[in-house]
Design an enzyme around this catalytic site. Structure first.
Site, short mmCIF file in Angstrom:
data_model
loop_
_atom_site.label_atom_id
_atom_site.label_comp_id
_atom_site.label_asym_id
_atom_site.label_seq_id
_atom_site.Cartn_x
_atom_site.Cartn_y
_atom_site.Cartn_z
N GLU A 99 43.57 40.04 32.60
CA GLU A 99 43.11 39.15 31.53
C GLU A 99 43.22 39.81 30.17
O GLU A 99 42.64 40.87 29.94
CB GLU A 99 41.68 38.69 31.82
CG GLU A 99 41.65 37.71 32.98
CD GLU A 99 40.26 37.30 33.40
OE1 GLU A 99 40.13 36.23 33.98
OE2 GLU A 99 39.30 38.05 33.16
N THR A 150 44.69 31.14 38.36
CA THR A 150 43.52 30.72 37.55
C THR A 150 43.80 31.12 36.09
O THR A 150 44.50 30.40 35.40
CB THR A 150 42.20 31.35 38.06
OG1 THR A 150 42.32 32.77 38.08
CG2 THR A 150 41.86 30.85 39.45
N THR A 207 39.18 38.62 41.97
CA THR A 207 39.93 37.66 42.82
C THR A 207 41.40 37.93 42.63
O THR A 207 41.88 37.78 41.52
CB THR A 207 39.65 36.24 42.48
OG1 THR A 207 38.28 36.04 42.64
CG2 THR A 207 40.43 35.30 43.39
N THR A 238 31.87 27.96 30.67
CA THR A 238 31.31 26.80 29.96
C THR A 238 32.33 26.24 28.96
O THR A 238 33.40 26.78 28.78
CB THR A 238 30.02 27.21 29.23
OG1 THR A 238 30.27 28.37 28.45
CG2 THR A 238 28.94 27.50 30.22
N ASN A 294 36.77 36.08 28.67
CA ASN A 294 35.59 36.21 29.51
C ASN A 294 34.28 35.90 28.81
O ASN A 294 33.24 35.80 29.46
CB ASN A 294 35.55 37.60 30.14
CG ASN A 294 36.59 37.70 31.22
OD1 ASN A 294 36.56 36.93 32.16
ND2 ASN A 294 37.54 38.59 31.06
#
Lengths: 408, 408
Positions: A281, A158, A195, A408, A403
Site C-alpha cells: 500500500e 482489494t 491478506t 469509512t 489506511n
C-alpha cells in the site's frame, strides 16, 4: 533465488493459473464492490491434489476454517471460489454458515461434491457477507462471458494497484509440467502465512504429502519473507492444486525431477511474493534485503525481516536517504546474536558499513541509486554460511492516506 | 496507574530535575546544531547513588559503554553531560575515545573524579562527534548564564516538539523527598530500554541495589511500554541519581515508606513515557491501550504492545476510523494464546467487539471520540487477572515527512 540445479525451468511472465492443463478461471462483479470484479473462481477438469498454508493469526477467517476442513477429507479440491471486498473474518457462526453456503452453491453449479470446493475471501473485517448479492453471483459466474484468467486475477484484488501472476514450465519424465500462480496482497501484509492470497495450479502428478512438503518449504523462503506493514492478516492463504494432467509418473522427493518441480514452484512463489511487496500500500519501491553469513537459516531470516520491517528504513528509502545507521540499528535490535565489528552492510553496489564503522561513500551516487524502483540491501554477518532474502517496500504518504480512510 | 497506596504523592507538573535538593542543571549551544541548544548537564552538590537501564540493541552507543563502566565502579555519579544532534553510535574506537574525552573534560571543570560523570548522546548515528565544538563548549557550559533547568530540557531534544519534565514529592521518615525527571524521545522509539533518554533525580537516601530494583520494575511498566515506530535505538538510557540530601533513613524494600517512593518514581516515569509517546514523530494523538484479564503480566504486555505497534491501527486512529478489526487482528497475531470468543474490545467508552462478533455502535459517535487528543483502547481477555498498559501514537503524513529526510 538459489541456483536452479540442472533442471531447466522456463519462466512465462505473461501466463498464470490457466497455463497448466485442465484449469479454467473467471470472475465477475456480483455487487460487493462498486464497479470492480469481486467474485472469482478457478476450476480443474478433474479433482486435483491440494495443499494449503494458512494464516497463524488466531482470528482465522471463516472461509479458511471451512476450506481446511474440506481439504482434510481427501486432500483434493476441484475448484476455488474467492470473493474480495469482505474478509468474512470476525463474523462468528453466521460467517461460517455463509462460507459453507458459498461452498455448497458453487459445488451445485459445478455438479461436484461440496468438499471439493475451497472458499476464501479478502477485504473488510467484521462485516457479514452480503449473501443476497453473492448467491445470485454464484448462479451466474460460470456463464461464458465471465470465463477469463484476466477476470480472476482482477476479482481477487482489494487495495492492490496491479494484478499478480506468473507461470513456469519444466520437464518431468519427459512430460511438460506447468505451474501457474496468481496472488493478491497490498496491506496487512506480514505473512506468517499476510491478506495475502496465493493460488497456484499445476498439472503435475504428485501426492498430497509431497505437495504440502514442497509448498511449506517454498512458502517459508518466499511468501513468509515479505512484509508491507508488519500486520499478519486473518485471511492469509496459499493454495496449490495439482491435477496430474501432465501425466508424469507420480512425483516424490526421490524422483530425479523433484528439484525441477520445487525450483519451478519457488520461482512462481517468489515472483508472486515480490509483486505483493512491490505493490504494498502506497509503495513506490521494492526493497530486497539479502542476509548472508548467518549461523543458521532462522537467524538470517530474522535479521532480514527486522530490516525490511523497520519504519525508519522504509521511510529513509522513500526519501532516497542513504541512512545506513537505521539498517545497522535494525540488525542490532533483531534479537539475533551478532558481532558488531564483523558485519558488512551494502546498499546496492555501495559498501556503507564495515569493521564497526561507516565506510566513506559518495552521497550523491547512493542517493541516485535509491531513486530506482528496486533497492537491494546486502548484509554479511560473517558468522556462518546460511543466508536468506526478504522483500518489502517503502513507507510513504500514500500508505498513511490509504489506511487513514480504508473502511469509512 | 495502580492505586497510590496510602502514600500521599504530590505531583508538580511544572517542576523537574532540579526540584530535589542539591541538583542544578543547565544547557547551551556548542555548535553541533544550528541555533538550538545541544549540550546539557545535571550536577549534584554531592555524589549520588546511581542506577541506569540501557538499550538492548547490540550496537550500543559509545557513551553508554563509558557510562556503564563508570557507574559500575562505585554505583555513584555526581554529574551527567548530554549532547544532542549526534548519537556517537557506530563510531568505533574513536567514538569511545571521544566519549571518554567528554567525561574527563567535564570532570575537570567540576573538580571531581571522572568516573563520577555520566555521558550520553542522541542524534544521527555513525558520524564522529565534532570534538572541536564540544571541547570548548564543555569549558564554558558551567558559566552562570547557562544554568537553568529550562536550558537542560531543551538541550537534550532532537526531533521532539515539546520538552518533557515532571516532579513529585512524598514523605519518607517525615522528611520531604522529591523526585524530578526529564526526558527526550520522538523517533526510533520502541524502548527495550527508545532514542529515549530519561534523567531522574531524587534527594532520597537509598542504596544502589534498591534504587536499581525500583528503576527496573518501574521502567518495565512505563518506558518499556511505549512505542513510536517499533525501532529500538542504540542510545536508550534512563538514569536515576539519588543524592540523599533529603536526609531520610536509608530507604530499603522493608522501609514503611518504600511504596510511596516507588509510586512517586512510577508517576514520574509514566508521565515522561506518555509525553514521549504523545510527541512521537508526526503524531497528533496519544494512544493508550489497557489489556486486562491476562493469564500473566507478560501476555498482557505483549498484547498491548502488539496493538500499539500496528501501523494499521495507528493510521486508522489518525484517520479517526473506528476500524476495530485491525485491533482484533493485532491481538490475533500477537503470539499470545487467547480465546477469540472470550475477548472484549472497547474504543473509549464504546464496546466494539464481544463474543467473537462486532457490537453495534454509532459510527459518528466513535468517530467523534477519535477526534480527541488521547485515545483509549481497552481489551479484556477474560483468562486471568493480570493487566498492562501500553502507550503509542498515530502514524501520520508527518512521520513519513520527518523520516524521509532526517539525515540529508
Amino acid at each position: 533465488m538459489q541456483a536452479i540445479s540442472n533442471h531447466k525451468v522456463v519462466v512465462l511472465k505473461e501466463k498464470g493459473v490457466t497455463l497448466p492443463k485442465g484449469f479454467n478461471a473467471g470472475g465477475m462483479n456480483c455487487g460487493i464492490k462498486k464497479g470492480k470484479l469481486d467474485l472469482g473462481y478457478i476450476v480443474s477438469e478433474v479433482p486435483a491434489t491440494a495443499a494449503g498454508v494458512y494464516t497463524t493469526n488466531i482470528f482465522q477467517a471463516a472461509p479458511l476454517v471451512v476450506t481446511q476442513e474440506s481439504i482434510a477429507k481427501e486432500h483434493k479440491i476441484q475448484a476455488v471460489l474467492v470473493n474480495s471486498g469482505n474478509a468474512n473474518a470476525c463474523t462468528g457462526e453466521q460467517g461460517l454458515k455463509d462460507a459453507s453456503t458459498m461452498q455448497k452453491a458453487f459445488a451445485n453449479e459445478l455438479g461436484i461434491p461440496e468438499h471439493l470446493v475451497a472458499v476464501t475471501a479478502t477485504g473488510v473485517i467484521g462485516e457479514l457477507l452480503p449473501m443476497e448479492k453473492i448467491n445470485p453471483g454464484i448462479g451466474q459466474i460460470l456463464q461464458a462471458e465471465n470465463e477469463a484468467e484476466e477476470n480472476f486475477i482482477q476479482a481477487i484484488l482489494t487495495t492492490d494497484t496491479a494484478v499478480k501472476h506468473i507461470a513456469v514450465q519444466t520437464q518431468i519424465d519427459g512430460k511438460t509440467v506447468s505451474i501457474g500462480g496468481a496472488a493478491k496482497g497490498s496491506g496487512m501484509i506480514h505473512p506468517n502465512m499476510a491478506t495475502m492470497l496465493g493460488f497456484i495450479t499445476t498439472d503435475a502428478n504428485i501426492a498430497h504429502e509431497d505437495l504440502l512438503f514442497a509448498l511449506k518449504e517454498v512458502t517459508n523462503q518466499t511468501f513468509n519473507m515479505i512484509t508491507v506493514d508488519g500486520d499478519t492478516s486473518t485471511n492469509d492463504m496459499v493454495l496449490v492444486m495439482a491435477n496430474g494432467l501432465a501425466e508424469n509418473n507420480l512425483l516424490t522427493k526421490d524422483h530425479p525431477d523433484w528439484d525441477g518441480f520445487v525450483t519451478g514452484l519457488k520461482i512462481v512463489s517468489e515472483e508472486l511474493a515480490k509483486k505483493i511487496a512491490r505493490d504494498g500500500e502506497g509503495a513506490t519501491k521494492l526493497i530486497e534485503v539479502t542476509v548472508e553469513g548467518a549461523q543458521n537459516q532462522k537467524d538470517a531470516s530474522i535479521v532480514g525481516k527486522s530490516i525490511i520491517s523497520s519504519s525508519l528504513v522504509k521511510t529513509a528509502i522513500f526519501g532516497t536517504d542513504a541512512n545506513w545507521g537505521r539498517i545497522v540499528t535494525a540488525i542490532g535490535y533483531s534479537g539475533v546474536q551478532i558481532q558488531p565489528n564483523a558485519i558488512k552492510v551494502a546498499i546496492g553496489p555501495y559498501q556503507v558499513f564495515e569493521n564497526g564503522l561507516p565506510c566513506p561513500f559518495d552521497e550523491a551516487e547512493v542517493k541516485n541509486y535509491l531513486e530506482q524502483e528496486t533497492i537491494k540491501i546486502f548484509v554479511e554477518l560473517n558468522l556462518g554460511n546460511h543466508s536468506a532474502t526478504a522483500w518489502g517496500c517503502d513507507l510513504t504518504y500514500d500508505y498513511v492516506k490509504i489506511n487513514g480512510s480504508y473502511r469509512t
